[in-house]
Structures are given as C-alpha cells and as structure tokens.
Design an enzyme around this catalytic site. Structure first.
Site, PDB file in Angstrom:
ATOM      1  N   SER A  22       0.834  -1.217   0.000  1.00 30.51           N
ATOM      2  CA  SER A  22       0.000   0.000   0.000  1.00 30.51           C
ATOM      3  C   SER A  22       0.861   1.257   0.000  1.00 30.51           C
ATOM      4  O   SER A  22       0.344   2.357   0.128  1.00 30.51           O
ATOM      5  CB  SER A  22      -0.925  -0.003   1.226  1.00 30.51           C
ATOM      6  OG  SER A  22      -0.178  -0.138   2.418  1.00 30.51           O
ATOM      7  N   ASN A 109      -2.054  -2.700  13.123  1.00 26.51           N
ATOM      8  CA  ASN A 109      -3.500  -2.448  13.055  1.00 26.51           C
ATOM      9  C   ASN A 109      -3.906  -1.199  13.823  1.00 26.51           C
ATOM     10  O   ASN A 109      -4.685  -0.379  13.327  1.00 26.51           O
ATOM     11  CB  ASN A 109      -4.278  -3.669  13.558  1.00 26.51           C
ATOM     12  CG  ASN A 109      -4.029  -4.883  12.684  1.00 26.51           C
ATOM     13  OD1 ASN A 109      -3.452  -4.760  11.605  1.00 26.51           O
ATOM     14  ND2 ASN A 109      -4.444  -6.050  13.148  1.00 26.51           N
ATOM     15  N   THR A 154     -39.397  27.374 -10.103  1.00 25.41           N
ATOM     16  CA  THR A 154     -39.694  25.987  -9.721  1.00 25.41           C
ATOM     17  C   THR A 154     -39.889  25.263 -11.044  1.00 25.41           C
ATOM     18  O   THR A 154     -40.378  25.866 -12.008  1.00 25.41           O
ATOM     19  CB  THR A 154     -40.970  25.857  -8.866  1.00 25.41           C
ATOM     20  OG1 THR A 154     -42.079  26.317  -9.638  1.00 25.41           O
ATOM     21  CG2 THR A 154     -40.896  26.675  -7.579  1.00 25.41           C
ATOM     22  N   HIS A 155     -39.491  24.011 -11.105  1.00 26.56           N
ATOM     23  CA  HIS A 155     -39.549  23.234 -12.364  1.00 26.56           C
ATOM     24  C   HIS A 155     -38.788  23.942 -13.492  1.00 26.56           C
ATOM     25  O   HIS A 155     -39.116  23.758 -14.657  1.00 26.56           O
ATOM     26  CB  HIS A 155     -40.997  22.995 -12.808  1.00 26.56           C
ATOM     27  CG  HIS A 155     -41.907  22.549 -11.708  1.00 26.56           C
ATOM     28  ND1 HIS A 155     -42.098  21.217 -11.398  1.00 26.56           N
ATOM     29  CD2 HIS A 155     -42.654  23.255 -10.827  1.00 26.56           C
ATOM     30  CE1 HIS A 155     -42.946  21.124 -10.385  1.00 26.56           C
ATOM     31  NE2 HIS A 155     -43.290  22.346 -10.003  1.00 26.56           N
ATOM     32  N   SER A 276     -12.502  27.568 -26.885  1.00 28.40           N
ATOM     33  CA  SER A 276     -12.655  26.368 -27.692  1.00 28.40           C
ATOM     34  C   SER A 276     -11.511  26.326 -28.691  1.00 28.40           C
ATOM     35  O   SER A 276     -11.014  27.360 -29.126  1.00 28.40           O
ATOM     36  CB  SER A 276     -13.996  26.425 -28.426  1.00 28.40           C
ATOM     37  OG  SER A 276     -13.936  25.634 -29.593  1.00 28.40           O
ATOM     38  N   LYS A 282     -16.310  31.087 -28.445  1.00 27.42           N
ATOM     39  CA  LYS A 282     -16.679  30.381 -27.219  1.00 27.42           C
ATOM     40  C   LYS A 282     -15.915  30.841 -25.985  1.00 27.42           C
ATOM     41  O   LYS A 282     -14.737  31.133 -26.036  1.00 27.42           O
ATOM     42  CB  LYS A 282     -16.433  28.868 -27.386  1.00 27.42           C
ATOM     43  CG  LYS A 282     -17.412  28.173 -28.296  1.00 27.42           C
ATOM     44  CD  LYS A 282     -18.847  28.159 -27.784  1.00 27.42           C
ATOM     45  CE  LYS A 282     -19.051  27.157 -26.681  1.00 27.42           C
ATOM     46  NZ  LYS A 282     -19.044  25.782 -27.141  1.00 27.42           N
ATOM     47  N   ASN A 284     -16.053  29.113 -22.244  1.00 24.47           N
ATOM     48  CA  ASN A 284     -16.721  27.976 -21.597  1.00 24.47           C
ATOM     49  C   ASN A 284     -16.523  27.950 -20.082  1.00 24.47           C
ATOM     50  O   ASN A 284     -15.434  28.255 -19.593  1.00 24.47           O
ATOM     51  CB  ASN A 284     -16.195  26.660 -22.183  1.00 24.47           C
ATOM     52  CG  ASN A 284     -16.548  26.507 -23.659  1.00 24.47           C
ATOM     53  OD1 ASN A 284     -17.580  27.011 -24.098  1.00 24.47           O
ATOM     54  ND2 ASN A 284     -15.680  25.847 -24.392  1.00 24.47           N
ATOM     55  N   GLU A 289     -18.131  23.056 -14.735  1.00 19.50           N
ATOM     56  CA  GLU A 289     -18.471  21.732 -15.269  1.00 19.50           C
ATOM     57  C   GLU A 289     -17.635  20.642 -14.607  1.00 19.50           C
ATOM     58  O   GLU A 289     -18.125  19.550 -14.297  1.00 19.50           O
ATOM     59  CB  GLU A 289     -18.269  21.700 -16.788  1.00 19.50           C
ATOM     60  CG  GLU A 289     -19.316  22.527 -17.526  1.00 19.50           C
ATOM     61  CD  GLU A 289     -18.966  22.739 -18.994  1.00 19.50           C
ATOM     62  OE1 GLU A 289     -18.279  21.890 -19.590  1.00 19.50           O
ATOM     63  OE2 GLU A 289     -19.385  23.777 -19.540  1.00 19.50           O
ATOM     64  N   TYR A 316      -9.530  -6.548  12.371  1.00 18.92           N
ATOM     65  CA  TYR A 316      -8.886  -6.091  11.132  1.00 18.92           C
ATOM     66  C   TYR A 316      -8.918  -7.169  10.061  1.00 18.92           C
ATOM     67  O   TYR A 316      -8.719  -8.353  10.325  1.00 18.92           O
ATOM     68  CB  TYR A 316      -7.425  -5.677  11.407  1.00 18.92           C
ATOM     69  CG  TYR A 316      -6.705  -5.214  10.151  1.00 18.92           C
ATOM     70  CD1 TYR A 316      -6.798  -3.897   9.726  1.00 18.92           C
ATOM     71  CD2 TYR A 316      -5.966  -6.116   9.373  1.00 18.92           C
ATOM     72  CE1 TYR A 316      -6.167  -3.474   8.555  1.00 18.92           C
ATOM     73  CE2 TYR A 316      -5.332  -5.703   8.203  1.00 18.92           C
ATOM     74  CZ  TYR A 316      -5.434  -4.384   7.802  1.00 18.92           C
ATOM     75  OH  TYR A 316      -4.813  -3.967   6.652  1.00 18.92           O
ATOM     76  N   GLN A 321      -7.420  -2.089   3.922  1.00 14.73           N
ATOM     77  CA  GLN A 321      -6.378  -1.290   3.283  1.00 14.73           C
ATOM     78  C   GLN A 321      -6.969  -0.477   2.119  1.00 14.73           C
ATOM     79  O   GLN A 321      -6.399   0.543   1.713  1.00 14.73           O
ATOM     80  CB  GLN A 321      -5.249  -2.213   2.794  1.00 14.73           C
ATOM     81  CG  GLN A 321      -4.105  -1.511   2.124  1.00 14.73           C
ATOM     82  CD  GLN A 321      -2.907  -2.425   1.965  1.00 14.73           C
ATOM     83  OE1 GLN A 321      -2.215  -2.725   2.929  1.00 14.73           O
ATOM     84  NE2 GLN A 321      -2.662  -2.899   0.757  1.00 14.73           N
ATOM     85  N   LYS A 324      -7.992   3.674   2.136  1.00 18.20           N
ATOM     86  CA  LYS A 324      -7.187   4.893   1.975  1.00 18.20           C
ATOM     87  C   LYS A 324      -7.357   5.585   0.637  1.00 18.20           C
ATOM     88  O   LYS A 324      -7.588   6.797   0.583  1.00 18.20           O
ATOM     89  CB  LYS A 324      -5.710   4.580   2.249  1.00 18.20           C
ATOM     90  CG  LYS A 324      -5.429   4.447   3.727  1.00 18.20           C
ATOM     91  CD  LYS A 324      -4.068   3.899   3.981  1.00 18.20           C
ATOM     92  CE  LYS A 324      -4.068   2.764   4.983  1.00 18.20           C
ATOM     93  NZ  LYS A 324      -5.064   1.711   4.820  1.00 18.20           N
TER      94      LYS A 324
HETATM   95  N1  ARG Z   1      -1.114  -1.418   5.094  1.00 23.12           N
HETATM   96  C1  ARG Z   1      -2.052  -1.906   6.036  1.00 23.12           C
HETATM   97  C2  ARG Z   1      -3.373  -1.148   5.887  1.00 23.12           C
HETATM   98  O1  ARG Z   1      -3.363  -0.156   5.301  1.00 23.12           O
HETATM   99  C3  ARG Z   1      -1.527  -1.731   7.418  1.00 23.12           C
HETATM  100  C4  ARG Z   1      -2.109  -2.684   8.393  1.00 23.12           C
HETATM  101  C5  ARG Z   1      -1.525  -4.041   8.182  1.00 23.12           C
HETATM  102  N2  ARG Z   1      -1.966  -4.971   9.136  1.00 23.12           N
HETATM  103  C6  ARG Z   1      -2.009  -6.260   8.854  1.00 23.12           C
HETATM  104  N3  ARG Z   1      -2.415  -7.049   9.788  1.00 23.12           N
HETATM  105  N4  ARG Z   1      -1.623  -6.743   7.712  1.00 23.12           N
HETATM  106  O2  ARG Z   1      -4.402  -1.554   6.343  1.00 23.12           O
END
Ligand code: ARG
Length: 456
Positions: A22, A109, A154-155, A276, A282, A284, A289, A316, A321, A324
């Site tokens: 990760s 964890n 409205t509408h 454009s 144009k 824009n 948007e 966990y 993971q 993120k």
């Molecule tokens: N890279 C892991 C995550 O983002 C860290 C936690 C890892 N823990 C594990 N038991 N493998 O969740």
C-alpha cells in the site's frame, strides 16, 4: 525486508508484494506515522516498558528520519509493504536493536488506525477553512446584490420574483450545514486507538492516556476490537464530503446555465474560463463543469468505503487497506474543487439588467396580483381564477400584467383599480416579502451579515 520473518521460509513473490503493498498511497502519511511512533516510544519509556534512554534514542532516530524525508535526503522505498514497515525498517537500519524495540505493545492495526485519524483530522480542519472561505464570498456577494431582482424558479419555470442575493444565501445555508457536519464528524473521529494493538489489547502496562495527550486526541477508544476495525470516521467523512459536492454541483449547474446566452445573468472572469480549439466565439465554464463532474468521484469513493466495510468480520481484515485510496481521493477532490470554485465565484460578473429583464417576463408577479385582490376582499381561490384569466388575456394581447390596460382588469373583476400596478411592480413584489427568511432587501442584508458573522 519483511516484518514477519521467522514463520516463513521463502521470500514473498514480486507479484504478491506488488499486489499487497500500500506504500504507493499510504506514504503520504509518513508524518503522522512518525508522530504516532514518537508518542508511542515516549509512552513505552514513561511506563518503564523500555528504558527512557532507549525511548529517547528511538525518538531521536524517528525525528532524523522525518527530517531526512522532508529535506529529500531519504527516499521512500516503493518496494516496501507500507509506510509503517518502511519507517520501522529505516529506524532499525539506523539504530540496530533499539529500532526493533519500537513495535513493543503495538501492531500495525492500531498504528494504521491512528495514522489515518491523525491525517484526516488535519484535512477536515483544512476543508472547514475552505468551506468558510466560500461562505464569506457568498455573504459579500449576497449583500452587494440584496436588491437585484431576478426570477425565482420551480420546475425551471419562472415562478416568483426573488433577488440574486437571496438566491446566493440559499447556498450559504447549505454550506453552513456542511460545516457543522464536518465539525460533528471531527468530534467522533477524535478518539485515539493506539493500545488496541492487533485486536485484543496488550498485557504490557501501557498508559493510553499518555499517547492520547501527546497526539492531541480528545478521548481514547473504549474497545480494542472497535479501535482497530472501525472505519466509520472514513465513511462519515466521505458522506459529508459527498453532500458538499452535491451542493457545489447544483451551484455549478446554475452558474453554467446563467453563463449561457439564453440566460446571460452572469459572466465568468477570463481567468476562470476556457476557450474552444475551433469555435472562436466560445467562452466555456469548464471549472463549474469539472466541479459538477467530479462530484461523481466523491460519491463513488463513499460507495467504495461502504462496500469495503459491509461484510467483514471483526476485527482487522486486509480489505480495510482499500479505505485509503477512497478517502484520500474524496478529500483531495473536495479540496481541489473548493479551491477552484471560490475565486471563480468571487470574480464572477453579475448582469442585473438581464436578471431584471427575465424577471419582467413570465408573469412572476401573478401571485402578487391575486394577493392584491385578496387584500381587497376577494377569497383567494376567486382571486387565483381572476388572475389566471388576466394572464390568458395578456398572452392573447402579447403583453404583461404591468402593461395590461385597466379596462381589461375591470372586465375580469371590478374590484381592480390603478393601485394594482404599484402592487405588482417587481421591486414591491420582492421588498414586500418581509416574512422571516424571505427575499425582501432588508432580510437579505440582515441574513448576509449574519452569515458573514458565523464564519468570521
Ligand atoms: N497497510 C495496512 C493497511 O493499510 C496496514 C495494516 C496491516 N496490518 C495487517 N495485519 N496486515 O491496512
């Protein structure tokens, strides 16, 4: 180097490592990871789990790593499994045995949980500031255009007269609620999970309040399973960010419409517009948007988080993971959108004549005409019908209520007299809507000031 040596006889395969890693997206948390580790080391020292000397050595080592990353002297290794592994590995390279003591009474964890919370707490504060900046622009503009009559819809059909200031303040209210949602989310996020360890806490005599205080959390989590497997703070934040994007997207849609030649209520500044490649005429509204379009990403991120979490048994699981990229994308997108949107709105030129012109067509004072009859003794339903007949007559004659001759009024209802022309003038129609929350100029001025005060 892997952290789990001992149990394994072979090195991990390259494809497994790439799939499992990760670091490409969690390396952005290096500061929080180091900050969390420094607090943890200090706590281990204070509790006598390691010596104070060892603790200080670890803390110095971690500070050195932080400095080196910031200076660009230490490159984060993209082959590492994650940022936690990388920093611990680097510390051990630098300190030897003491580096290996850092992970006592801790697991990745609870480490990753604390890192994300530290990271997101800062981001939430930054987003709050950006939202406040936009609200300030809205409050200023609303005050400036408190008497600028435009059609309310409205509408998407012209309905009743309002002012541009009043219209803007509607977005101000939405954003104020967005702000309070972020503040709420922050409060719930403000719980420190370190000490939950892998899932079942620890037998070491740790003091979780020391780390809590060092890291600036309000409370500590009450259950070690929950501490490591909770990601509601990500889901909640993503949901709050999604609502912000709904608001920005609706606002963008209106700006896009208002910029069209069919409306021409506003014109965007050249610095916030694009041309454009083929059509020389144009100009824009690409920023608006893009904001409208990017709302889809944030909704998608929210859905990702909900789906990742919905089926995993406590505590966990590696599925987590996946939290993120989704929450980071939602945060980055909202920040980017607010950063682009606020100056675009701030520099937007308003064209009151065109708003006024649009307000004059479409019979948006018909309700006021009916109300005038009611004030002169007719029951509302009869007044409604009489005014409907007047509108039909106007359409036949190609005119509007302001210009329809009095004899036509009298044909429909003999209660009419010349005072009605005054009552249906657009300025009167807006200025008389004095009920709290309405578009009367004095109301809008008051609400604009109040809004500005709230985000001072
Ligand atoms: N890279 C892991 C995550 O983002 C860290 C936690 C890892 N823990 C594990 N038991 N493998 O969740």
């Amino acid at each position: 180097m892997k952290l789990w040596t001992g149990r394994f006889k072979k090195e991990i395969s390259k494809t497994t490592n790439d799939f499992n890693s990760s670091i490409s997206f969690d390396s952005r948390m290096y500061r929080e990871d180091i900050e969390g580790s420094i607090a943890h080391a200090e706590m281990l020292g204070q509790c006598g789990i390691i010596t104070m000397e060892e603790s200080k050595d670890i803390q110095q080592g971690l500070k050195g790593i932080l400095e080196d990353i910031e200076k660009g002297d230490l490159k984060i290794d993209m082959e590492a499994e994650d940022i936690h592994t990388f920093i611990e590995g680097e510390l051990t390279k630098r300190l030897g045995a003491n580096g290996k003591r850092l992970h006592t009474a801790r697991s990745r964890n609870d480490q990753v949980a604390v890192d994300i919370k530290l990271y997101l707490k800062k981001e939430v504060k930054e987003i709050e500031e950006l939202v406040k900046g936009l609200i300030r622009v809205i409050a200023n503009k609303a005050e400036k255009y408190s008497g600028t009559v435009m059609p309310g819809y409205t509408h998407l059909q012209r309905a009743q007269p309002i002012t541009f200031g009043h219209h803007l303040l509607a977005y101000g209210e939405m954003l104020l609620r967005d702000l309070s949602r972020l503040e709420d989310c922050y409060k719930r996020m403000d719980e420190m999970p370190l000490g939950s360890c892998a899932l079942a806490g620890t037998t070491y005599p740790i003091d979780r309040n020391i780390t809590r205080e060092l890291l600036g959390f309000e409370r500590i989590t009450n259950n070690s399973l929950d501490g490591v497997s909770d990601r509601d703070f990500c889901m909640e934040l993503a949901a709050d960010l999604s609502i912000i994007m709904v608001h920005l997207s609706r606002f963008s849609e209106e700006i896009i419409m208002w910029c069209s030649w069919e409306f021409k209520f506003v014109e965007l500044d050249d610095a916030f517009s694009t041309g454009s490649s083929i059509m020389p005429q144009k100009k824009n509204p690409d920023i608006a948007e893009l904001v409208r379009g990017k709302s889809g990403r944030v909704f998608g991120d929210t859905m990702t988080l909900l789906t990742v979490m919905k089926g995993i048994a406590l505590a966990y699981n590696k599925d987590m993971q996946e939290d993120k990229e989704a929450i980071f994308d939602a945060v980055d997108t909202v920040k980017m959108c607010l950063t682009a949107f606020t100056p675009m709105l701030d520099t937007m030129r308003v064209i009151p004549e065109n708003m006024r012109k649009a307000a004059a067509g479409g019979f948006i004072n018909a309700t006021d005409c009916a109300d005038w009859l009611v004030k002169n003794g007719l029951p509302f339903r009869d007044a409604y019908k009489a005014t409907g007949e007047l509108v039909a007559r106007c359409i036949e004659l190609g005119t509007d209520l302001e210009n329809l001759p009095m004899e036509e009024y009298k044909k429909v209802c003999d209660l009419f007299n010349d005072e009605v022309y005054n009552a249906i003038s657009l300025e009167r129609c807006t200025d008389d809507r004095k009920a709290y929350g309405g578009p009367a100029r004095e109301n809008v001025k008051y609400q604009a000031e109040l809004l500005g005060e709230k985000v001072k």
